[in-house]
Design a protein around this motif. Structure first.
Motif, PDB file in Angstrom:
ATOM      1  N   ARG A 194      20.487 111.059  16.394  1.00 48.43           N
ATOM      2  CA  ARG A 194      20.049 110.311  16.361  1.00 48.43           C
ATOM      3  C   ARG A 194      20.365 110.100  17.850  1.00 48.43           C
ATOM      4  NH1 ARG A 194      22.600 104.206  14.627  1.00 48.43           N
ATOM      5  NH2 ARG A 194      21.155 103.144  15.445  1.00 48.43           N
ATOM      6  N   GLU A 253      10.265 105.774  16.402  1.00 49.26           N
ATOM      7  CA  GLU A 253      11.137 104.283  14.644  1.00 49.26           C
ATOM      8  C   GLU A 253      10.075 104.235  14.400  1.00 49.26           C
ATOM      9  OE1 GLU A 253      13.159 103.367  13.136  1.00 49.26           O
ATOM     10  OE2 GLU A 253      14.344 102.642  15.226  1.00 49.26           O
ATOM     11  N   HIS A 270      15.356 108.278  15.003  1.00 43.88           N
ATOM     12  CA  HIS A 270      15.599 107.079  14.821  1.00 43.88           C
ATOM     13  C   HIS A 270      16.540 107.157  13.733  1.00 43.88           C
ATOM     14  CE1 HIS A 270      13.935 106.286  18.446  1.00 43.88           C
ATOM     15  NE2 HIS A 270      12.536 107.561  18.665  1.00 43.88           N
ATOM     16  N   GLN A 271      17.975 105.977  13.585  1.00 46.77           N
ATOM     17  CA  GLN A 271      18.387 105.780  12.183  1.00 46.77           C
ATOM     18  C   GLN A 271      17.403 105.570  11.150  1.00 46.77           C
ATOM     19  OE1 GLN A 271      20.820 101.814  11.430  1.00 46.77           O
ATOM     20  NE2 GLN A 271      21.721 103.420  12.021  1.00 46.77           N
ATOM     21  N   CYS A 275      24.750 107.267   9.424  1.00 48.51           N
ATOM     22  CA  CYS A 275      24.245 107.664  10.853  1.00 48.51           C
ATOM     23  C   CYS A 275      24.257 107.082  12.443  1.00 48.51           C
ATOM     24  CB  CYS A 275      22.292 107.163   9.953  1.00 48.51           C
ATOM     25  SG  CYS A 275      21.752 108.226  11.679  1.00 48.51           S
TER      26      CYS A 275
END
Length: 220
Positions: A10, A89, A158-159, A183
């Motif tokens: 991340r 994302e 991305h998370q 995360c």
């Protein structure tokens, strides 16, 4: 069968004083702390290589925060950054808004709140998993082409895409409470493969001591 590992990294903390849910918006750069986190991630992967890991391939989301997070690792390991739009994302209806909770009372947003299991406010969880896993398999195979059995790749993402991919890998339902995601910023979610079979999921936090001072907006 060939073993391989794909690490999902991340990005680091973003400079975001207005606390915007920035999603796919451009020009959200890493903060000073975020750059320190990116350096910490590079140290982590360099340490892994020094201990025998064959990390031979690096890819990143096209968003600037992912590219900036990837740069120290690219420099430390002597790798080029491959840009892959499949690991960017998730789409989100509330992208660009700050203090999202205050907007939930507005009727124009209510149609987007009807189905939290899909979710109705953004890209379906299942779609995120499908694009992420397609990218993971391709970059795994590229690492194997470069370094042979036991090779490893790093993907900077991305998370939310990372988290739902991990949940799918562990056989868990995809809908979840965003506050409970494991995360954190510059965390590493590692997927171990034996041939086509995903045999293990591991998790590490190279920047754990930096998290207390970091801004971390759910959904960003």
């Amino acid at each position: 069968m060939s073993t391989a590992t794909v690490h999902l990294l991340r990005h680091g903390e973003v400079h975001n004083p207005d606390k915007v849910l920035y999603g796919r918006l451009p020009e959200f750069h890493l903060s000073e702390l975020g750059r320190e986190m990116a350096d910490r991630a590079a140290e982590y992967f360099l340490g892994q290589r020094n201990n025998g890991a064959r990390i031979v391939h690096l890819a990143a989301s096209p968003l600037v925060r992912a590219q900036e997070t990837a740069e120290p690792t690219a420099s430390a390991l002597g790798l080029e950054i491959v840009t892959d739009e499949r690991i960017l994302e998730a789409k989100n209806h509330f992208e660009g808004l700050s203090n999202v909770k205050s907007h939930l009372r507005k009727p124009e947003h209510w149609p987007y709140l009807l189905n939290p299991f899909r979710p109705s406010w953004g890209e379906p969880y299942r779609d995120q998993v499908e694009r992420m896993m397609a990218a993971i398999r391709d970059h795994r195979d590229r690492a194997l082409e470069i370094g042979g059995p036991g090779s490893e790749a790093v993907l900077v993402s991305h998370q939310l895409p990372i988290w739902v991919t991990r949940r799918a890998a562990e056989g868990k339902r995809l809908w979840h409470d965003p506050r409970n995601r494991e995360c954190t910023l510059t965390s590493v979610t590692s997927l171990d493969f034996d041939g086509e079979s995903l045999v293990a999921v591991r998790y590490a936090e190279p920047s754990i001591d930096l998290l207390a001072n970091a801004a971390n907006i759910p959904g960003a």
